[in-house]
Write an enzyme that holds these catalytic residues in place. Structure first.
Site, PDB file in Angstrom:
ATOM      1  CE  LYS A  24     -20.843   0.338  -9.904  1.00 13.09           C
ATOM      2  NZ  LYS A  24     -21.617  -0.538 -10.807  1.00 13.09           N
ATOM      3  CG  ASN A  25     -24.409  -0.412  -8.117  1.00 15.93           C
ATOM      4  OD1 ASN A  25     -23.909  -0.101  -9.208  1.00 15.93           O
ATOM      5  ND2 ASN A  25     -24.004  -1.462  -7.424  1.00 15.93           N
ATOM      6  CB  CYS A 118     -18.347  -6.841 -13.743  1.00 12.79           C
ATOM      7  SG  CYS A 118     -17.623  -5.262 -13.333  1.00 12.79           S
ATOM      8  NE  ARG A 123     -24.091  -8.882 -13.755  1.00 13.75           N
ATOM      9  CZ  ARG A 123     -23.540  -7.718 -13.437  1.00 13.75           C
ATOM     10  NH1 ARG A 123     -22.383  -7.370 -13.960  1.00 13.75           N
ATOM     11  NH2 ARG A 123     -24.149  -6.889 -12.612  1.00 13.75           N
ATOM     12  CG  ASP A 306     -21.093  -5.274  -5.641  1.00 12.39           C
ATOM     13  OD1 ASP A 306     -21.004  -6.262  -6.382  1.00 12.39           O
ATOM     14  OD2 ASP A 306     -21.991  -4.412  -5.756  1.00 12.39           O
ATOM     15  NE  ARG A 398     -18.255  -0.441 -15.868  1.00 17.27           N
ATOM     16  CZ  ARG A 398     -18.644  -1.574 -15.290  1.00 17.27           C
ATOM     17  NH1 ARG A 398     -17.926  -2.655 -15.411  1.00 17.27           N
ATOM     18  NH2 ARG A 398     -19.763  -1.648 -14.610  1.00 17.27           N
TER      19      ARG A 398
END
Ligand code: EPU
Length: 419
Positions: A24-25, A118, A123, A306, A398
Site C-alpha cells: 500500500k505505502n 488514520c 501528523r 504499523d 482502505r
C-alpha cells in the site's frame, strides 16, 4: 443505515498458504509519481484497496487517463490539466499530499487539500514544507490547503528533523524536478521509500542512497513512463505472520520479502514462534502459549509502528507481562479499550502499554478505530472465544486487500456481512 462488518468465530488454527498483495505505502507514492513521466506508465502488483481507488479517482479528476484491473494500472499523464485535486477525495487518505510536489513539478504550482488518513496522533507536515521550500518553492497551508508555487526549483541540502516517511517522499518528488543535486539528510529508510526511488530511476531519474539515511537526487532530468512491479506489502505480511502465530497456526506466506520482516521475525522468535524463510516465502508455525516480550517502535529497520497494534493483540494472550513502547505516533493506543472489552489487561502509561497476559479473550462487538487498529481487532477476533463482530471495517479495507477472503483460505471463520 447499512453497515459492513466482519463476523469472526474465533479459536481456529490458521493453516495453509497465502499470497501477499502489493505494498500500500509503495503504491500510494508510486501512482502519483507516474504523473511526472512524459508517457504512460504501467504499474503491476498493485493492491486492490480503497486508498488506491481514491487515488485513481484523483488522477482522473486531474485529467490523467487511468485503467486499473485490480492489480495492473496504466496511467497516461499526458492529458493532465489541473493542479488542484478536490478536498472530498484528498481528505480520504494520507498520501494525497504526494500530489503536491508532483503537480508542482508539472505546473510549477499546486493546490492540494491537507491530507486525511488514520487518526493516530499529530501528523505534522512541517518537514515536507521545509523540504519543498528549501528547493525553491513558496508553500503556505492557510485554509487547510497546501498551496505551493515556484519560479524555479533548484537542488539543495535538506536536513530532516525526524526521518519522516512523508517528508522524505515529498522531498524526493520535489528534487527530481529541481535543477542540480539535492541531498536529504536523516531520510526515512522504509522499503517503500526505496521502491519509489527505484520507480523514479526506471523513469530516468537519478535517486541514489534510498534505504540509507542520506539520499542524493540529481534532478531536472526528463522522465518517461515506465513498466514497474511494486514490492509486496510489509505490513500485510506482518499482520498475517502475527495472525498465524496468534492462532497456534502453521502458515506459509508467499510473495513476501523476508528481509523486510526481520524486526518482527526476531520478536516472534523471541516469543517462541518457529519461523523459516526461503526466497520469497515465510513459514510461521506456533503451538502452545507464547512468551511475552518488550518492544519499541522505530523507523525501518526497527519494529514498525504499523505492526504495533496487531502485535499488542497477540501479546495480550502471551504468558507474563509485555511492554510495548510507541515512539512514532503520539496517540496510537486508542484501540486498547476495544481489546479490554474482550478481556485483555492492558494499562497505557504515556507512550507505553503494559500488558498482563491473560489466558484467553472473549468475543464481543468491537470497533476498528483506524486501519492497523482494525488489524489488531481481526487478530483479537481470531483468538477470541465465541463470536466477535468488528464494525467500522471501512478503515481496514482502505489498506488490506480482501483480508477476510485471505483468512478464510487459511481456515478462519470470518464473514463480511452487510446489515
Ligand atoms: N512528523 C513531524 N513532521 C513532519 C512529518 C512527520 O513531526 O513533517 C512526525 C509525525 O507527527 C509522526 C512521525 O513524524 O509523529 C512519523 O510521521 P511520518 O511522516 O514518518 O509518517 P507518515 O508519512 O504520515 C507513513 C505511513 C504510515 C506509517 C508511518 C510511519 C504512508 C502513506 N503512511 O506515514 O502508515 O505509520 O509512515 O512508518 O506511507 C498505515 O499504513 O497504517 C500508516 C499509518
Amino acid at each position: 443505515m447499512a453497515e459492513d462488518r466482519y463476523i469472526i468465530h474465533g479459536g481456529i488454527r490458521l493453516e495453509g498458504q497465502v499470497a501477499v498483495s502489493g505494498g500500500k505505502n509503495a503504491a500510494v507514492a508510486i501512482i502519483p509519481a507516474a504523473l511526472l513521466g512524459s508517457s504512460a506508465s504501467v504499474i503491476e502488483n498493485l493492491p486492490d484497496i480503497e486508498d488506491v481507488h481514491v487515488l485513481v479517482e484523483m488522477l482522473r479528476y486531474l485529467g490523467a487517463k487511468v485503467e486499473f484491473d485490480g492489480s495492473v494500472m496504466r496511467i497516461d499523464p499526458t492529458t493532465v490539466d489541473k493542479y488542484n485535486p478536490p478536498a472530498y477525495l484528498a481528505q480520504r487518505m494520507r498520501a494525497s499530499y504526494y500530489l503536491a510536489p508532483v503537480l508542482l513539478g508539472i505546473f510549477m504550482r499546486a493546490e492540494v487539500p491537507m491530507p486525511g488518513g488514520c487518526n493516530i496522533g499529530t501528523r505534522q507536515i512541517d518537514q515536507t514544507v521545509k523540504g519543498m521550500s528549501t528547493l525553491g518553492a513558496q508553500v503556505d497551508t492557510l485554509g487547510g490547503v497546501i498551496n505551493v508555487k515556484s519560479d524555479k526549483l533548484i537542488g539543495s541540502e535538506v536536513y530532516l528533523d525526524c526521518p519522516s516517511v512523508g517528508a522524505t517522499i515529498n522531498t524526493v518528488l520535489t528534487a527530481v524536478s529541481a535543477v542540480g543535486t539535492t541531498t536529504i539528510y536523516n531520510a526515512a529508510k522504509e522499503p517503500h521509500v526505496v521502491d519509489l526511488a527505484n520507480f523514479l530511476n526506471s523513469m530516468g531519474a537519478r535517486v541514489m542512497g534510498a534505504g540509507t539515511s542520506i539520499i542524493r537526487v540529481r534532478g531536472g532530468r526528463p522522465l518517461r513512463g515506465s513498466n514497474y512491479t511494486i514490492i509486496p506489502d510489509q505490513i500485510e505480511t506482518g499482520t498475517l505472520m502475527i495472525a498465524a502465530a496468534a492462532t497456534g497456526g502453521d502458515v506459509i506466506i508467499t510473495g513476501a520479502i523476508p528481509t523486510h520482516m526481520e524486526a518482527l521475525s526476531a520478536k516472534l522468535l523471541e516469543m517462541g514462534v518457529y519461523i523459516r524463510e526461503e526466497d520469497d516465502l515465510i513459514h510461521v508455525r506456533s503451538n502452545g502459549r507464547l512468551r511475552g516480550i518488550s518492544l519499541k517502535t522505530q523507523g525501518y529497520p526497527g519494529f514498525p509502528t504499523d505492526l504495533q497494534q496487531p502485535m499488542t493483540a497477540l501479546l495480550s494472550i502471551c504468558s507474563g507481562s509485555s511492554l510495548v513502547t510507541e515512539n512514532i505516533f503520539n496517540s496510537r493506543f486508542k484501540y486498547v479499550a476495544e481489546l479490554e472489552r474482550m478481556g485483555a489487561r492492558i494499562r497505557v502509561i504515556e507512550n507505553t502499554a503494559i500488558i498482563e497476559g491473560v489466558d484467553h479473550l472473549v468475543g464481543t462487538s468491537i470497533c476498528a478505530t483506524d486501519l492497523r487498529a482494525g488489524a489488531a481487532m481481526i487478530v483479537a477476533g481470531l483468538i477470541g472465544e465465541g463470536t466477535t463482530e468488528i464494525t467500522n471495517i471501512g478503515h481496514i479495507e482502505r489498506g488490506y486487500e480482501r483480508i477476510d477472503k485471505k483468512l478464510r483460505s487459511l481456515g478462519a471463520m470470518i464473514e463480511r456481512v452487510t446489515k
